[in-house]
Design a protein around this motif. Structure first.
Motif, PDB file in Angstrom:
ATOM      1  N   GLN B 200      51.307  56.099  32.785  1.00 62.39           N
ATOM      2  CA  GLN B 200      51.686  55.214  33.483  1.00 62.39           C
ATOM      3  C   GLN B 200      51.597  55.930  35.276  1.00 62.39           C
ATOM      4  N   LYS B 201      52.013  54.877  35.523  1.00 60.90           N
ATOM      5  CA  LYS B 201      51.938  55.090  36.660  1.00 60.90           C
ATOM      6  C   LYS B 201      52.635  54.168  37.667  1.00 60.90           C
ATOM      7  N   ILE B 202      53.286  54.881  38.620  1.00 61.69           N
ATOM      8  CA  ILE B 202      54.581  53.535  39.263  1.00 61.69           C
ATOM      9  C   ILE B 202      54.523  53.720  40.459  1.00 61.69           C
ATOM     10  N   PRO B 203      54.488  52.449  40.216  1.00 60.15           N
ATOM     11  CA  PRO B 203      54.256  51.382  41.685  1.00 60.15           C
ATOM     12  C   PRO B 203      55.514  51.794  42.855  1.00 60.15           C
ATOM     13  N   ARG B 204      54.889  51.823  44.715  1.00 59.19           N
ATOM     14  CA  ARG B 204      55.656  52.008  45.248  1.00 59.19           C
ATOM     15  C   ARG B 204      57.475  51.313  45.192  1.00 59.19           C
ATOM     16  N   GLN B 205      58.618  51.929  44.804  1.00 57.54           N
ATOM     17  CA  GLN B 205      59.187  50.738  45.146  1.00 57.54           C
ATOM     18  C   GLN B 205      60.308  50.191  45.908  1.00 57.54           C
ATOM     19  N   LYS B 206      60.955  48.884  45.599  1.00 57.18           N
ATOM     20  CA  LYS B 206      61.743  48.665  46.993  1.00 57.18           C
ATOM     21  C   LYS B 206      62.899  48.472  46.734  1.00 57.18           C
ATOM     22  N   ILE B 207      63.550  48.242  48.021  1.00 59.56           N
ATOM     23  CA  ILE B 207      64.907  49.194  48.642  1.00 59.56           C
ATOM     24  C   ILE B 207      66.131  47.829  49.080  1.00 59.56           C
ATOM     25  N   ARG B 208      66.086  46.738  48.190  1.00 57.89           N
ATOM     26  CA  ARG B 208      66.609  45.635  49.104  1.00 57.89           C
ATOM     27  C   ARG B 208      68.037  46.092  48.945  1.00 57.89           C
ATOM     28  N   SER B 209      68.170  45.141  50.090  1.00 59.26           N
ATOM     29  CA  SER B 209      69.850  45.371  50.176  1.00 59.26           C
ATOM     30  C   SER B 209      70.882  44.538  49.115  1.00 59.26           C
ATOM     31  N   LEU B 210      72.144  44.540  49.014  1.00 63.23           N
ATOM     32  CA  LEU B 210      72.831  44.310  47.983  1.00 63.23           C
ATOM     33  C   LEU B 210      72.724  42.558  48.065  1.00 63.23           C
ATOM     34  N   ARG B 211      73.026  42.130  49.377  1.00 59.93           N
ATOM     35  CA  ARG B 211      73.155  40.717  49.830  1.00 59.93           C
ATOM     36  C   ARG B 211      71.395  40.175  49.133  1.00 59.93           C
ATOM     37  N   LYS B 212      70.614  40.814  49.224  1.00 60.42           N
ATOM     38  CA  LYS B 212      69.036  39.962  48.973  1.00 60.42           C
ATOM     39  C   LYS B 212      69.254  40.672  47.573  1.00 60.42           C
ATOM     40  N   ILE B 213      69.773  40.837  46.085  1.00 64.13           N
ATOM     41  CA  ILE B 213      69.438  41.115  44.675  1.00 64.13           C
ATOM     42  C   ILE B 213      69.874  40.149  44.270  1.00 64.13           C
ATOM     43  N   LYS B 214      69.670  39.042  43.951  1.00 67.16           N
ATOM     44  CA  LYS B 214      70.226  37.396  43.997  1.00 67.16           C
ATOM     45  C   LYS B 214      70.596  37.304  42.625  1.00 67.16           C
ATOM     46  N   ILE B 215      71.539  37.376  42.098  1.00 70.41           N
ATOM     47  CA  ILE B 215      71.485  36.503  40.871  1.00 70.41           C
ATOM     48  C   ILE B 215      72.972  35.618  40.545  1.00 70.41           C
ATOM     49  N   THR B 216      72.712  33.988  40.119  1.00 76.34           N
ATOM     50  CA  THR B 216      72.825  33.137  40.547  1.00 76.34           C
ATOM     51  C   THR B 216      74.432  32.444  39.719  1.00 76.34           C
ATOM     52  N   LYS B 217      75.632  31.856  40.171  1.00 74.31           N
ATOM     53  CA  LYS B 217      76.733  31.985  39.164  1.00 74.31           C
ATOM     54  C   LYS B 217      76.044  31.587  37.990  1.00 74.31           C
ATOM     55  N   GLN B 218      75.429  30.612  37.456  1.00 74.91           N
ATOM     56  CA  GLN B 218      75.339  30.685  36.145  1.00 74.91           C
ATOM     57  C   GLN B 218      74.823  31.298  35.563  1.00 74.91           C
ATOM     58  N   GLU B 219      74.106  32.506  35.965  1.00 76.22           N
ATOM     59  CA  GLU B 219      73.343  33.636  35.394  1.00 76.22           C
ATOM     60  C   GLU B 219      74.542  34.261  34.747  1.00 76.22           C
ATOM     61  N   ILE B 220      74.940  34.546  35.332  1.00 76.87           N
ATOM     62  CA  ILE B 220      76.274  35.345  35.709  1.00 76.87           C
ATOM     63  C   ILE B 220      77.242  35.103  34.634  1.00 76.87           C
ATOM     64  N   LYS B 221      77.604  33.762  34.523  1.00 83.59           N
ATOM     65  CA  LYS B 221      78.825  33.299  34.061  1.00 83.59           C
ATOM     66  C   LYS B 221      77.798  33.238  32.011  1.00 83.59           C
ATOM     67  N   ASN B 222      76.905  33.023  32.064  1.00 85.82           N
ATOM     68  CA  ASN B 222      75.666  33.456  30.879  1.00 85.82           C
ATOM     69  C   ASN B 222      75.984  34.859  29.955  1.00 85.82           C
ATOM     70  N   SER B 223      75.484  35.571  31.514  1.00 85.10           N
ATOM     71  CA  SER B 223      76.356  37.297  30.501  1.00 85.10           C
ATOM     72  C   SER B 223      77.206  37.661  30.771  1.00 85.10           C
ATOM     73  N   SER B 224      77.980  37.293  31.901  1.00 80.61           N
ATOM     74  CA  SER B 224      79.595  37.243  31.293  1.00 80.61           C
ATOM     75  C   SER B 224      80.233  36.906  29.779  1.00 80.61           C
ATOM     76  N   ILE B 225      79.808  35.643  29.841  1.00 79.98           N
ATOM     77  CA  ILE B 225      80.408  34.791  28.536  1.00 79.98           C
ATOM     78  C   ILE B 225      79.874  35.508  27.038  1.00 79.98           C
ATOM     79  N   ALA B 226      78.722  36.128  26.940  1.00 77.08           N
ATOM     80  CA  ALA B 226      77.826  36.544  25.795  1.00 77.08           C
ATOM     81  C   ALA B 226      78.546  38.515  25.767  1.00 77.08           C
ATOM     82  N   ALA B 227      78.733  38.651  27.017  1.00 74.82           N
ATOM     83  CA  ALA B 227      79.562  40.699  26.790  1.00 74.82           C
ATOM     84  C   ALA B 227      81.239  39.932  26.580  1.00 74.82           C
ATOM     85  N   PHE B 228      81.516  39.191  26.531  1.00 75.73           N
ATOM     86  CA  PHE B 228      82.731  38.588  26.471  1.00 75.73           C
ATOM     87  C   PHE B 228      83.015  38.059  24.797  1.00 75.73           C
TER      88      PHE B 228
END
Lengths: 110, 402
Positions: B200-228
């Motif tokens: 395996q070879k690992i490509p160059r990694q992109k580092i984005r600011s937290l604001r650009k790492i997006k996750i929707t409210k629905q995705e957060i909600k689903n994961s939170s319910i599943a975890a809870f």
């Protein structure tokens, strides 16, 4: 490639597990007295403990042994003088009159 | 109070080290601490040691996805992260994958606080009934996970059984710390072997600011319910790990994407780590090595201790959040500069040496056979949760009622 790796690793795994099961039956695990419970019945164990009581009978002796976690009775087929000595005891867990005790086949002084 | 704060800081440092170094689990450090605790207890109150252990365990749960995602060396709790994590790593988004698990860990802290009343007031009343039905619950959970396997159910069953016999054999061997070579081999070594084989070879990694790492409210909600719903199961059902809870949780809420699954894994991992101490207080059950160590250090766990534990979880979680961002940025910048194959070989050798140091040469044998079993699961393309048969089968036999 994945199929070859799968067959190879399954074969190694299967043979290796058989080997480990064989070794686990031949070698005895050292346990604390507190750990001995119903699940250990008829299994071989090794304990390190100090003799606090000794009763010698005609052809056998009953020792009461203690480690930091608890006490247990040891049944051995010889008369010995081991009071206050620290021993490594190997034997099988058996039940006698409702209580678990060790039927020792080997006793060594530490 | 100053001593407790120092214990917290040192616990965070220890948790950072255990989280980042593959093969070194917080349970190992907790057991080691327990063995040397007689040296400290004459000078410090036992609660100081407890604060250290709690901080270490919480910090570890934030950071231990880093080796899984960047190095391909997960443990049994982070094993499932390797697939979505590695897929993102191969797209240059390894840092992003870590941030998703971090979001999950933060959700995990919230779940700990929300679940505590249930664990304090309701679980003790239900636990006797749960214990009676434990055998059936664990068998049902095992079969559910096998039947949910999409690739090959017969292979999943074979791997589950093989792992089960491996677990039985390993736990009965006269070796110390038998779980270390077993779980490291099954999850860590097998993944590293795969990376080495695939070159395996690992490509160059992109580092984005937290604001650009997006996750929707629905995705957060689903994961939170599943975890809870699923994470608390791990804290009172023995041998059910974070990865299995993640599969059950994602089935409850429906199809999850890579992002949601990583968030889910992160939240379950931290929730289990924290709730284990709450479970210790409410039903006297020790679910993790860290909880077991706390149980042995403190003669009795009082409510005031519990509040201190919750405070330690909050503070160390907050610190770990920022630490993980900083460290993962550093790793993301450097990882593509290193030969991944050589790195995998070094880590694999390190894990083998750790197995020998802590469990002897018999431990190395367990490590190698476990690695082979793990490799079989990876080659078969099935979920690695089935490898948890190594713990589930011995536990099922322990609760066998007939």
């Amino acid at each position: 490639m994945a199929q070859k790796t799968l067959k190879f690793s399954l074969a190694i795994s299967f043979l290796g597990i058989l080997l480990l099961l064989l070794i686990s039956n031949l070698l005895t695990k050292e346990v604390k007295i507190q750990e001995i419970n119903e699940n250990w019945l008829n299994r071989n164990v090794k304990v390190l403990c100090k003799v606090t009581e000794e009763k010698n009978y005609q052809k056998f002796c009953i020792l009461t042994c203690q480690d930091k976690t608890g006490k247990i009775k040891i049944n051995f087929s010889k008369n010995l003088n081991l009071i206050n000595k620290t021993l490594i005891i190997e034997g099988k867990i058996v039940r006698y009159k409702g209580e678990l005790e060790i039927q020792a086949h080997e006793i060594k002084e530490k | 109070m100053l001593v407790e704060i120092l214990a917290l800081i040192f616990g965070i440092i220890a948790g950072t080290i255990t989280g980042l170094v593959p093969g070194i689990h917080v349970n190992l450090i907790a057991v080691f601490l327990l063995s040397i605790s007689p040296l400290f207890l004459p000078y410090f109150s036992p609660i100081v040691l407890v604060v250290f252990i709690v901080a270490m365990a919480t910090c570890h749960s934030f950071l231990d996805f880093l080796p899984s995602i960047f190095l391909g060396a997960p443990d049994e709790d982070t094993g499932l992260s390797i697939l979505p994590g590695h897929k993102l790593l191969n797209k240059g988004r390894g840092y992003e994958a870590t941030i998703y698990t971090l979001y999950g860990s933060c959700i995990g802290i919230i779940i700990i606080l929300l679940s505590t009343p249930f664990f304090l007031f309701i679980l003790p009343k239900l636990y006797t009934y749960i214990k009676t039905a434990m055998f059936f619950i664990l068998v049902t959970a095992s079969f559910y996970l096998i039947l949910k396997e999409k690739k090959s159910k017969p292979l999943a069953f074979i791997i589950f059984l093989l792992s089960g016999f491996l677990g039985i054999a390993s736990l009965n061997l006269p070796i110390k710390n038998s779980l270390l070579p077993l779980l490291t081999g099954l999850f860590g070594a097998s993944s590293l072997l795969t990376s080495i084989i695939k070159k395996q070879k690992i490509p160059r990694q992109k580092i984005r600011s937290l604001r650009k790492i997006k996750i929707t409210k629905q995705e957060i909600k689903n994961s939170s319910i599943a975890a809870f719903l699923s994470a608390p199961l791990c804290t009172f059902l023995p041998s059910l790990g974070s990865s299995q809870a993640a599969v059950i949780g994602s089935d409850i809420t429906g199809e999850t994407n890579k992002k949601q699954f990583l968030v889910l894994l992160g939240s379950i991992n931290t929730t289990v780590s924290g709730l284990a101490f709450i479970t210790l207080y409410s039903i006297k059950a020790t679910r993790t090595g860290a909880a077991l160590a706390v149980n042995k250090v403190l003669s009795s766990l009082e409510f005031s201790h519990l509040l201190l534990i919750l405070a330690a979880i909050l503070f160390s979680g907050l610190t770990a959040f920022f630490l993980t961002i900083y460290i993962s940025k550093f790793v993301a910048r450097k990882i593509s500069l290193i030969s991944y194959q050589k790195l995998s070989i070094i880590i694999l050798s390190f894990l083998a040496i750790i197995s020998i140091v802590f469990s002897g040469f018999l431990g190395l044998l367990v490590f190698l056979i476990s690695a082979s079993t793990g490799l079989a699961a990876i080659s078969a393309g099935i979920r690695r949760t089935h490898l948890m048969g190594a713990l589930m089968v011995p536990t099922i036999l322990l609760y066998f009622p007939f």
